[in-house]
Write a protein that holds these residues in place. Sequence first.
Motif, PDB file in Angstrom:
ATOM      1  N   GLU A  86      15.400  83.413  27.417  1.00 33.65           N
ATOM      2  CA  GLU A  86      14.883  83.615  28.716  1.00 33.65           C
ATOM      3  C   GLU A  86      14.876  84.841  29.218  1.00 33.65           C
ATOM      4  N   THR A  87      16.190  85.515  29.216  1.00 33.04           N
ATOM      5  CA  THR A  87      15.889  86.994  29.679  1.00 33.04           C
ATOM      6  C   THR A  87      14.923  87.755  28.804  1.00 33.04           C
ATOM      7  N   GLU A  90      11.390  86.930  29.924  1.00 34.84           N
ATOM      8  CA  GLU A  90      11.012  87.634  31.409  1.00 34.84           C
ATOM      9  C   GLU A  90      10.891  89.006  31.337  1.00 34.84           C
ATOM     10  N   LYS A  93       7.489  89.618  29.858  1.00 34.74           N
ATOM     11  CA  LYS A  93       6.322  89.140  31.000  1.00 34.74           C
ATOM     12  C   LYS A  93       6.211  90.294  31.985  1.00 34.74           C
ATOM     13  N   LYS A  94       7.472  91.046  32.199  1.00 32.36           N
ATOM     14  CA  LYS A  94       7.318  92.208  33.141  1.00 32.36           C
ATOM     15  C   LYS A  94       6.722  93.462  32.613  1.00 32.36           C
TER      16      LYS A  94
END
Length: 463
Positions: A86-87, A90, A93-94
Amino acid sequence: MSTILIIDDERAIRSSLRDILEYEDYTILDVDNGRDGLDILKKEKINLVLCDIKMNNMDGMEVLSEAHQTSPDIPFIMISGHGTIETAVEAAKKGAFDFLEKPLDLNRLLITVRNALDKSSLVTETKVLKRKVSSSKTKDILGESGAIKRIKETIDRVAPTEARVLITGANGSGKELVARWLHEKSNRSQAPLIEVNCAAIPSELIESELFGHEKGSFTSAIKQRIGKFEQASGGTLFLDEIGDMSLSAQAKVLRALQEHKITRVGGDKEIDVNVRVVAATNKDLLKEIEDGNFRMDLYHRLSVILIHVPALIDRVDDIPLLSTNFCEEICMEYGIPVKEITSAAMKELSHLPWTGNIRELRNMIERLIILSDKSITDKDVVAFANPSREPVGGVAYEKGTVNYGLDMDSFDSFQDYKDHAEKEFIKYKLEKNNWNVSKTADDLDIQRSHLYSKIEKFGLKRD
């Protein structure tokens, strides 16, 4: 070599990464918190960031988000000892380039760093190529003055016709741009626009350049050459500085305009040509005719339509628009944030004589962008726009005097002049702040270490 910034609150991790990457010949900067990292990104040229995710006060994700708002092209490699899928998702995505888990695998780290830098180089090259493609397009004729509006209206009326056009105006006023728009808006726009600078070609070669030559027609004619008239067939031939053309070449150009035929130098075959001729000059052709330097019949052939491009001094109201446009254009070319030109600076620019017209204005704006701080002020204009002139009333300060009355011949290159200006500016700031390096660094918006290196580079010493 590339500069890599390491942001991690663990000293051991920073030291290990520094040792590994410095061994690979990278330049390394490191900080222990996100806020300092962002400050460095604003002040230094960074090629890659290695950023820890879990940090006090400001975590790595916040650093990544904020950095991408101001420096979207700098690749980030996120690292963490508490990594999850998940990290990683994320971070991607950033805008992170990759995600690495602690303990770091040496080989994977080096490969990821190399790939991130390669991608960054490709992005930079792509932007440069896009700028080159964009700059190759015909630029707009900028200005809201009455003279410029009339020129635009004339172009719209004349361009779709086959009428020959004579463009007059001083050097650097924009005659070539008018010629380009006459071609772009004509029915010949899909065919070539061939430009010939008559002043740049020796008189003995101008006929060969315009009409071509046959093999063996003169000593250096080792093969047949196609002239500009043939190259422009179906399109437009732009004869720039036609007032400098020799009388013998003028006679042949006149014949080509009358009969639409040319003969190559050393040949006897007549070749049909279908070109529209647009000519330009900075000379008074009527006076040249009186002096016997230009043919009257050629003048009347060329001047079916006359367009006069005014000097910049005659359209000072357009200077703010032109300056702003040039500033945006040049900052984009350099890949830096667009600098603001203050209203006081605009006023100062409007008071300059502009003997070089639009070309001089663009060069001055480029100089001001390079030598000024975050914005271009009236003081910058006085200091840098025309550094060869004597300072008006002297430019003296409380401590030290900066002399802008420079001997421009003493500089061998633009870099020499830039170094001189930078040295004088830093010297003035240091003296103004009584050699308080910390305060001077704040004033200049650079790191103290950077200022110390500049002081050493320029050999500055306190009196």
